[in-house]
Design a protein around this motif. Structure first.
Motif, PDB file in Angstrom:
ATOM      1  N   MET A 138       0.803  -1.203   0.000  1.00 28.55           N
ATOM      2  CA  MET A 138       0.000   0.000   0.000  1.00 28.55           C
ATOM      3  C   MET A 138       0.851   1.274   0.000  1.00 28.55           C
ATOM      4  SD  MET A 138      -3.460   0.254   2.050  1.00 28.55           S
ATOM      5  CE  MET A 138      -4.803   0.767   1.051  1.00 28.55           C
ATOM      6  N   GLY A 139       2.121   1.136   0.323  1.00 32.76           N
ATOM      7  CA  GLY A 139       3.001   2.291   0.356  1.00 32.76           C
ATOM      8  C   GLY A 139       3.711   2.531  -0.960  1.00 32.76           C
ATOM      9  N   GLU A 140       3.197   2.006  -2.056  1.00 36.08           N
ATOM     10  CA  GLU A 140       3.836   2.179  -3.350  1.00 36.08           C
ATOM     11  C   GLU A 140       3.650   3.602  -3.876  1.00 36.08           C
ATOM     12  OE1 GLU A 140       2.969  -0.768  -6.283  1.00 36.08           O
ATOM     13  OE2 GLU A 140       2.665  -2.292  -4.741  1.00 36.08           O
ATOM     14  N   VAL A 141       4.682   4.097  -4.519  1.00 36.75           N
ATOM     15  CA  VAL A 141       4.612   5.418  -5.135  1.00 36.75           C
ATOM     16  C   VAL A 141       4.720   5.228  -6.639  1.00 36.75           C
ATOM     17  CG1 VAL A 141       5.755   7.658  -5.356  1.00 36.75           C
ATOM     18  CG2 VAL A 141       5.665   6.518  -3.132  1.00 36.75           C
ATOM     19  N   ILE A 142       3.803   5.783  -7.351  1.00 33.77           N
ATOM     20  CA  ILE A 142       3.826   5.711  -8.805  1.00 33.77           C
ATOM     21  C   ILE A 142       4.284   7.063  -9.315  1.00 33.77           C
ATOM     22  CG2 ILE A 142       2.466   5.377 -10.882  1.00 33.77           C
ATOM     23  CD1 ILE A 142       0.623   3.584  -9.214  1.00 33.77           C
ATOM     24  N   ARG A 143       5.372   7.065 -10.077  1.00 34.08           N
ATOM     25  CA  ARG A 143       5.950   8.316 -10.577  1.00 34.08           C
ATOM     26  C   ARG A 143       5.634   8.458 -12.054  1.00 34.08           C
ATOM     27  NH1 ARG A 143      11.351   9.150 -12.596  1.00 34.08           N
ATOM     28  NH2 ARG A 143      11.677  11.372 -12.785  1.00 34.08           N
ATOM     29  N   PHE A 144       5.136   9.602 -12.439  1.00 35.45           N
ATOM     30  CA  PHE A 144       4.858   9.888 -13.838  1.00 35.45           C
ATOM     31  C   PHE A 144       6.155  10.250 -14.530  1.00 35.45           C
ATOM     32  CE2 PHE A 144       4.047  12.963 -17.214  1.00 35.45           C
ATOM     33  CZ  PHE A 144       3.242  12.193 -18.043  1.00 35.45           C
ATOM     34  N   VAL A 145       6.431   9.584 -15.646  1.00 33.55           N
ATOM     35  CA  VAL A 145       7.626   9.874 -16.448  1.00 33.55           C
ATOM     36  C   VAL A 145       7.136  10.381 -17.795  1.00 33.55           C
ATOM     37  CG1 VAL A 145       9.725   8.944 -17.466  1.00 33.55           C
ATOM     38  CG2 VAL A 145       8.912   8.066 -15.274  1.00 33.55           C
ATOM     39  N   SER A 146       7.491  11.606 -18.094  1.00 35.66           N
ATOM     40  CA  SER A 146       7.015  12.205 -19.338  1.00 35.66           C
ATOM     41  C   SER A 146       7.661  11.546 -20.551  1.00 35.66           C
ATOM     42  CB  SER A 146       7.311  13.703 -19.352  1.00 35.66           C
ATOM     43  OG  SER A 146       8.705  13.916 -19.436  1.00 35.66           O
ATOM     44  N   LYS A 147       7.025  11.713 -21.683  1.00 41.12           N
ATOM     45  CA  LYS A 147       7.534  11.151 -22.929  1.00 41.12           C
ATOM     46  C   LYS A 147       8.907  11.726 -23.254  1.00 41.12           C
ATOM     47  CE  LYS A 147       6.116  10.311 -27.699  1.00 41.12           C
ATOM     48  NZ  LYS A 147       5.082  10.528 -28.705  1.00 41.12           N
ATOM     49  N   SER A 148       9.094  13.019 -23.022  1.00 35.76           N
ATOM     50  CA  SER A 148      10.380  13.649 -23.330  1.00 35.76           C
ATOM     51  C   SER A 148      11.490  13.111 -22.421  1.00 35.76           C
ATOM     52  CB  SER A 148      10.279  15.167 -23.206  1.00 35.76           C
ATOM     53  OG  SER A 148       9.953  15.541 -21.891  1.00 35.76           O
ATOM     54  N   GLU A 149      11.164  12.812 -21.171  1.00 35.76           N
ATOM     55  CA  GLU A 149      12.163  12.263 -20.259  1.00 35.76           C
ATOM     56  C   GLU A 149      12.557  10.839 -20.676  1.00 35.76           C
ATOM     57  OE1 GLU A 149      12.823  11.535 -15.463  1.00 35.76           O
ATOM     58  OE2 GLU A 149      11.098  12.675 -16.165  1.00 35.76           O
ATOM     59  N   ARG A 150      11.585  10.047 -21.105  1.00 39.13           N
ATOM     60  CA  ARG A 150      11.881   8.698 -21.606  1.00 39.13           C
ATOM     61  C   ARG A 150      12.736   8.770 -22.872  1.00 39.13           C
ATOM     62  NH1 ARG A 150       6.236   7.731 -21.195  1.00 39.13           N
ATOM     63  NH2 ARG A 150       6.220   7.483 -23.444  1.00 39.13           N
ATOM     64  N   GLU A 151      12.416   9.707 -23.758  1.00 42.10           N
ATOM     65  CA  GLU A 151      13.179   9.870 -25.001  1.00 42.10           C
ATOM     66  C   GLU A 151      14.604  10.313 -24.705  1.00 42.10           C
ATOM     67  OE1 GLU A 151      13.800  10.129 -29.262  1.00 42.10           O
ATOM     68  OE2 GLU A 151      12.576   8.953 -27.904  1.00 42.10           O
ATOM     69  N   ARG A 152      14.769  11.213 -23.752  1.00 40.74           N
ATOM     70  CA  ARG A 152      16.099  11.681 -23.352  1.00 40.74           C
ATOM     71  C   ARG A 152      16.928  10.517 -22.833  1.00 40.74           C
ATOM     72  NH1 ARG A 152      18.470  13.165 -18.543  1.00 40.74           N
ATOM     73  NH2 ARG A 152      20.111  14.711 -18.720  1.00 40.74           N
ATOM     74  N   ALA A 153      16.354   9.680 -21.957  1.00 40.34           N
ATOM     75  CA  ALA A 153      17.061   8.523 -21.414  1.00 40.34           C
ATOM     76  C   ALA A 153      17.432   7.550 -22.530  1.00 40.34           C
ATOM     77  CB  ALA A 153      16.208   7.834 -20.359  1.00 40.34           C
ATOM     78  N   ARG A 154      16.544   7.354 -23.498  1.00 44.38           N
ATOM     79  CA  ARG A 154      16.818   6.450 -24.616  1.00 44.38           C
ATOM     80  C   ARG A 154      17.980   6.971 -25.463  1.00 44.38           C
ATOM     81  NH1 ARG A 154      16.249   5.891 -29.798  1.00 44.38           N
ATOM     82  NH2 ARG A 154      15.213   7.880 -30.091  1.00 44.38           N
ATOM     83  N   LEU A 155      17.966   8.275 -25.738  1.00 44.08           N
ATOM     84  CA  LEU A 155      19.031   8.876 -26.540  1.00 44.08           C
ATOM     85  C   LEU A 155      20.390   8.800 -25.830  1.00 44.08           C
ATOM     86  CD1 LEU A 155      17.165  11.962 -27.991  1.00 44.08           C
ATOM     87  CD2 LEU A 155      17.914   9.934 -29.241  1.00 44.08           C
ATOM     88  N   ILE A 156      20.399   9.012 -24.533  1.00 44.44           N
ATOM     89  CA  ILE A 156      21.643   8.920 -23.761  1.00 44.44           C
ATOM     90  C   ILE A 156      22.173   7.493 -23.806  1.00 44.44           C
ATOM     91  CG2 ILE A 156      22.602   8.981 -21.417  1.00 44.44           C
ATOM     92  CD1 ILE A 156      20.769  11.440 -20.946  1.00 44.44           C
ATOM     93  N   GLN A 157      21.279   6.511 -23.632  1.00 47.26           N
ATOM     94  CA  GLN A 157      21.689   5.115 -23.675  1.00 47.26           C
ATOM     95  C   GLN A 157      22.250   4.754 -25.055  1.00 47.26           C
ATOM     96  OE1 GLN A 157      18.475   2.364 -23.040  1.00 47.26           O
ATOM     97  NE2 GLN A 157      19.842   0.729 -22.410  1.00 47.26           N
ATOM     98  N   GLU A 158      21.603   5.228 -26.098  1.00 49.62           N
ATOM     99  CA  GLU A 158      22.066   4.963 -27.460  1.00 49.62           C
ATOM    100  C   GLU A 158      23.424   5.615 -27.711  1.00 49.62           C
ATOM    101  OE1 GLU A 158      20.613   6.002 -31.970  1.00 49.62           O
ATOM    102  OE2 GLU A 158      19.080   5.697 -30.448  1.00 49.62           O
ATOM    103  N   ALA A 159      23.598   6.840 -27.249  1.00 48.66           N
ATOM    104  CA  ALA A 159      24.873   7.547 -27.435  1.00 48.66           C
ATOM    105  C   ALA A 159      26.000   6.835 -26.699  1.00 48.66           C
ATOM    106  CB  ALA A 159      24.748   8.988 -26.952  1.00 48.66           C
TER     107      ALA A 159
END
Length: 55
Positions: free
Chosen positions: A1-22
């Motif tokens: 019951m103590g779970e926290v759900i964090r919203f991750v924006s599309k731009s933040e996901r894209e940024r993480a993907r680009l960094i991983q690819e680079a």
């Protein structure tokens, strides 16, 4: 019951993907040094990481 759900924006996901690819591209061009061979050959000239505060 103590779970926290964090919203991750599309731009933040894209940024993480680009960094991983680079990073994958960089590592394919400049492979990480093998610590065992680095000791035998002496210090390697390669990547240097400087933190935000310059340390």
């Amino acid at each position: 019951m103590g779970e926290v759900i964090r919203f991750v924006s599309k731009s933040e996901r894209e940024r993480a993907r680009l960094i991983q690819e680079a990073r994958a591209i960089y590592d394919s061009i400049f492979p990480p040094a093998d610590p065992a061979s680095e000791e035998q050959d002496g210090p390697a000239i390669g990547r240097t990481f400087v933190g935000r505060d310059g340390e």
